[in-house]
Scaffold this active site. Sequence first.
Site, PDB file in Angstrom:
ATOM      1  N   TYR A 108       0.462  -1.718  -0.034  1.00 23.88           N
ATOM      2  CA  TYR A 108       0.413  -0.260   0.057  1.00 23.88           C
ATOM      3  C   TYR A 108       0.808   1.124   0.122  1.00 23.88           C
ATOM      4  O   TYR A 108       0.959   2.171  -0.836  1.00 23.88           O
ATOM      5  CB  TYR A 108      -0.482   0.206   1.177  1.00 23.88           C
ATOM      6  CG  TYR A 108      -1.784   1.844   1.602  1.00 23.88           C
ATOM      7  CD1 TYR A 108      -3.329   0.967   0.830  1.00 23.88           C
ATOM      8  CD2 TYR A 108      -1.191   2.515   1.837  1.00 23.88           C
ATOM      9  CE1 TYR A 108      -4.021   2.338   0.934  1.00 23.88           C
ATOM     10  CE2 TYR A 108      -2.702   2.912   2.863  1.00 23.88           C
ATOM     11  CZ  TYR A 108      -4.026   3.146   1.505  1.00 23.88           C
ATOM     12  OH  TYR A 108      -4.621   3.862   1.898  1.00 23.88           O
ATOM     13  N   LYS A 133       1.144   4.241  -3.105  1.00 19.52           N
ATOM     14  CA  LYS A 133       0.483   5.484  -2.560  1.00 19.52           C
ATOM     15  C   LYS A 133       1.636   6.682  -3.242  1.00 19.52           C
ATOM     16  O   LYS A 133       1.077   7.617  -2.958  1.00 19.52           O
ATOM     17  CB  LYS A 133       0.278   5.336  -0.877  1.00 19.52           C
ATOM     18  CG  LYS A 133      -1.825   5.051  -0.834  1.00 19.52           C
ATOM     19  CD  LYS A 133      -2.498   5.467  -1.890  1.00 19.52           C
ATOM     20  CE  LYS A 133      -4.065   4.772  -0.987  1.00 19.52           C
ATOM     21  NZ  LYS A 133      -4.940   5.539  -2.530  1.00 19.52           N
TER      22      LYS A 133
END
Length: 244
Positions: free
Chosen positions: A152, A156
Site C-alpha cells: 500500500y 501510494k
Amino acid sequence: MLQERVAIVTGGARGLGLAIAERYVEQGARVVLADLDGDVADGAATALSDERAHGAACDVTSEEDVQRLFDETIERHGRVDVLVNNAGITRDAMAHRMSLADFRQVVDVHLQGTWLGTRAALTHMRGREGGGAIVNLSSLSGKIGNMGQTNYSAAKAGIVGLTKAAAKEGARFGIRANAIQPGLIRTAMTEAMPEDVLAERIGGIPLGRMGEPAEIADVALFLASDLSSYVTGAVIEVTGGRGM
C-alpha cells in the site's frame, strides 16, 4: 462551485469516494459513481440524486473497463470535466509474510488503476476546450510508510510521482492534476481497529482527533473547482498534522 460539470469518482460507492461524490452533487456536478460492484454503485447514486448521479460498474485495473467508463460517460453527458481516482483496497501483512499476489493486487488497483484513469482523462481533456481536473487519492502512508503495508505504501508513493508527471504533461492543455494524502480518517476500517491501537494513533495527531470523510471531500472539491485554478502538481496532506 461545480455547476453542470461532469465528474467521475472511482470507488465512489463507499467511504471517501462516496463522501466526495456527495459533495460534488451538492455543488451542482453530474457525478458517475464507478465501483467494482455496479449494483452497489447504482444504489449509492440513487440515494444521492436521481437526476445528478448514476452508478457504473468498473474494474479500475482493466484497460477495457476504464475506457468503457469514459466512453459511456461522454456519450451520456458529452464530456468529463473532473476525474477522481479513489478506488483502493488493502491486503496488509508484514513484508516477510506478504504474498506476491497480495503485493501485486494492491499495486494494480491503486497505481495501475490511477494510471489508467489518468491516461484516459488526459487523452479526453487535451482534446477539448477548458481542460479539466484530475484528483488522485494518495495517502500519508505514501510519505512515511506504514508497517504491514509495504504494498500500500509503495503504491501510494507511486501515485505522487504519477500525479506530478501528469500535471506537467497536462498543463499546456489546461489540465490540472493534484493529489490528496489523507491521514487517519473515520471510516469503517479505522473504527474496526482495536481501541488501544486507535488511541495510540490519535495520540500522534497534533489536532488530537481523526479526520472525517467530509474533510477529505472538501479538499477534493477545492481541487476540482476554479478556486484551485493555479494549483497543479500539488500534494495536499489532510492529516491533522500527523507526519509533518
